[in-house]
Enzyme design. Structure first.
Site, mmCIF file in Angstrom:
data_model
loop_
_atom_site.group_PDB
_atom_site.id
_atom_site.type_symbol
_atom_site.label_atom_id
_atom_site.label_comp_id
_atom_site.label_asym_id
_atom_site.label_seq_id
_atom_site.Cartn_x
_atom_site.Cartn_y
_atom_site.Cartn_z
ATOM 1 N N ASP A 11 0.811 -1.220 0.000
ATOM 2 C CA ASP A 11 0.000 0.000 0.000
ATOM 3 C C ASP A 11 0.847 1.274 0.000
ATOM 4 O O ASP A 11 2.026 1.255 0.349
ATOM 5 C CB ASP A 11 -0.888 -0.010 1.251
ATOM 6 N N GLU A 54 -13.867 1.770 0.085
ATOM 7 C CA GLU A 54 -13.195 2.311 1.269
ATOM 8 C C GLU A 54 -13.402 3.826 1.376
ATOM 9 O O GLU A 54 -13.167 4.407 2.437
ATOM 10 C CB GLU A 54 -11.708 1.983 1.248
#
Length: 652
Positions: free
Chosen positions: A407, A462
């Site tokens: 990420d 998200e």
């Protein structure tokens, strides 16, 4: 037939001198798309479809070691041929068998460089090829096309090169585009041209080179390339990234003898062809993993979105990033046939140290328990933790980890593009798959290293209330049209936008229940996330089993109804089963279609289990109806969706 096509190409590509300008014509195999290449002071090109010119006066150049390739070009030779081959990707996102049929024009120029052009039945592409000694510095590359005033652009824009690729889409006419000089536009870009033509612009074969952005700074009504410079010095910037301190005056330092990335245009008057297109795959470098049989795409649970807080009557432990909770997720996955569980941020004691789990987590016990239940474990990491601990792939293989989610890259300069490939290669050596988050769009690495199963870098769930159907309805035609996409669907708490109020741990989504279920069919990815709480899935077992049963690899994709930004209905085949997924936006109270089932095999009766918007879904988004009917080839089915609604079905 190949010899006939070869002769035809020789005729089409004979240079014609007009007022000192050489012109080359390259047609698609079906003759519908034409690329006209003109050489004078620069290399120019026009693109036409069915006799209509769609883009004019495109320009391509590259500045290498101080010399501008494409400035007053002088040809030294040309090659024309046709290719018709079959591609079988290791991880098939749209088709397990891809036709790669194109006509090719290769122009050789004085100065040890070439430009290769390809014309397909659904678009065109070009790339630079250099044949220079040693290492070279690429100061810049020019990709430029003119934009007629009445064209409409669908784009993601960022105020800087550092971006998570999660911006909402903007929709700009040419005059609005010309006012966005302070913005960097991310690829892919979708252009609505005249007479309903759509043009999708992106890149493939991105290796050892920065990703391309577009701006309006090259002149009024023009799309002009711009690239992040190569970073050469970093400073500290927390535990997730580094701060850029100094950058070079070039965009890439690379081998002098190489192929550069493809710049491509998918061209169609049918929006559904954007969904079905495989241009990135056709232009990607071939698979480099000698034996990819260990790569297992699949579905995974995801605890971050729901706060790792199961709360059912069988939960007799304190939930969180701990051993008991992850065992609970494993039990759920085993019951529903879900292949993996993902341990997101919080599993490790520190984001910078990927070797020490937090004090509440016995990671080796979780891995052992998962293996016992035939459920694999995936670990989340920051890119910086990976870069500082590159031997972790060997360690994770020894532990029994199946894959990693990496990420916060948030960059696409040459160094970072190379980082993606280093990670993919090292992970492959240790039989680990990769899901990149905070990442740029797919550009071919997923075919070169098919252990790269998905990329996030998308405005997915998200984003909570920032993820809404009016934006999501562009994803099948832009971001997901160029490669796999980690959107994280699967919400069981569903709302219409005027009633949305959910957040973690009781996360919810905008769109109906049928809309959420349809996403599992509609979106292409090699690693699909079931983002919600096992407790809610147990309470909605029918829906959960449908989601868990949708295969993530596909043998065939058929767009049944498509209009970019408004609706998308797609049928996908895996083996003998067909799956349908469709969604619509917030513009109409309800929409209705009659869909042909001509894609089915003749002489068979199929059972169709469908999940449809209920009669109250326009207000109560969780209302859905399950139906079971028999269907045959040649029939039509009526599909109705409410605003922000959906339709999902299995045909077997």
């Amino acid at each position: 037939m190949k010899n006939i096509l070869f002769s035809l190409l020789l005729i089409l590509c004979v240079p014609i001198c007009v007022y000192g300008q050489k012109s080359y014509r390259l047609d698609s195999p079906d003759g519908n798309i034409r690329m006209q290449v003109m050489l004078s002071d620069k290399i120019y090109y026009d693109i036409a479809c069915n006799g209509e010119t769609l883009l004019e006066q495109g320009v391509l150049q590259m500045t290498v070691d101080g010399k501008v390739l494409g400035d007053h070009p002088q040809t030294t030779g040309q090659v024309t041929d046709t290719v018709n081959e079959r591609l079988t990707p290791v991880v098939p996102f749209k088709f397990s068998d891809i036709t790669n049929h194109y006509n090719r024009l290769l122009l050789k120029f004085k100065g040890n460089y070439m430009v290769e052009f390809r014309a397909f039945n659904d678009g065109v592409a070009y790339r630079f090829i250099t044949n220079k000694k040693g290492e070279v510095e690429v100061a810049d590359e020019l990709f430029q096309v003119s934009l007629p005033q009445d064209y409409l652009l669908h784009v993601q824009q960022s105020s800087r090169f550092k971006t998570a690729y999660e911006e909402a889409y903007s929709h700009l006419k040419a005059d609005e585009w010309n006012k966005s000089a302070d913005k960097y536009t991310l690829l892919p870009v979708l252009i609505e041209a005249k007479n309903n033509y759509k043009i999708l612009i992106s890149e493939s074969g991105l290796t050892d080179y920065p990703a391309m952005f577009l701006t309006c700074k090259g002149g009024k009504d023009k799309l002009t390339s711009v690239f992040p410079k190569n970073p050469i010095e970093f400073g500290e910037d927390g535990d997730r990234s580094l701060k850029l301190v100094k950058e070079a005056d070039y965009i890439a330092k690379t081998k002098g003898k190489r192929n550069f990335p493809w710049r491509y245009f998918v061209i169609t008057s049918e929006d559904g062809k954007l969904i079905e297109n495989t241009m990135t795959a056709r232009l990607a470098e071939p698979n480099k993993i000698a034996d990819p049989s260990w790569i297992k795409p699949g579905v995974t649970t995801w605890e971050w979105w729901n706060g790792a807080t199961p709360y059912g009557p069988d939960v007799n432990f304190v939930a969180g990033c701990n051993t008991d909770t992850y065992k609970y997720f494993i039990d759920f996955a085993a019951k529903f046939g879900v292949e993996y569980i993902l341990l997101d941020e919080g599993w490790a004691q520190s984001t910078l140290n990927p070797y020490i789990p937090n004090k509440d987590l016995d990671l080796k016990e979780v891995i052992r328990y998962g293996k016992e239940k035939n459920v694999g474990v995936i670990l989340w990491l920051t890119w910086l933790a990976v870069e500082n601990n590159f031997d972790l792939f060997q360690t994770f293989e020894e532990w029994g980890i199946k894959g990693v989610k990496i990420d916060f890259m948030d960059r696409s300069d040459q160094w970072m593009v190379n980082y993606y490939e280093r990670v993919a290669a090292e992970a492959a050596r240790h039989k680990l798959f990769v899901d990149f988050h905070g990442s740029f769009k797919p550009a071919g690495l997923e075919y070169k290293y098919p252990n790269v199963l998905s990329y996030e870098g998308v405005r997915g769930m998200e984003q909570m209330g920032g993820c809404y159907p009016d934006n999501t309805l562009f994803l099948p035609y832009l971001r997901n049209a160029v490669g796999p996409m980690d959107y994280t669907p699967g919400a069981m708490l569903n709302y219409q936008p005027d009633t949305y109020r959910a957040d973690r741990p009781n996360s919810g989504s905008i769109g109906t229940r049928a809309y959420q279920m349809a996403l599992f069919v509609l979106f292409d990815t090699g690693l699909q996330m079931m983002a919600d709480n096992p407790t809610l899935y147990y309470q909605n077992e029918d829906c959960a089993r449908f989601m868990a049963d949708i295969p993530v690899t596909t043998d065939e994709t058929v767009a049944l109804a498509a209009k970019a930004g408004e609706y998308a209905i797609v049928a996908k085949r895996k083996g003998c089963k067909w799956y349908i997924g469709g969604i619509t936006n917030n513009k109409e109270k309800e929409r209705e279609w009659e869909l042909s089932l001509d894609f089915l095999e003749s002489g068979k009766t199929y059972r169709m289990t469908s999940y449809e918007d209920g009669s109250n879904a326009g207000r109560q988004a969780m209302h859905y109806m399950k139906k079971v009917t028999n269907v045959k080839k040649g029939q039509t089915i009526k599909v109705k969706m409410v605003r922000n609604g959906g339709f999902a079905a299995i045909i077997e």
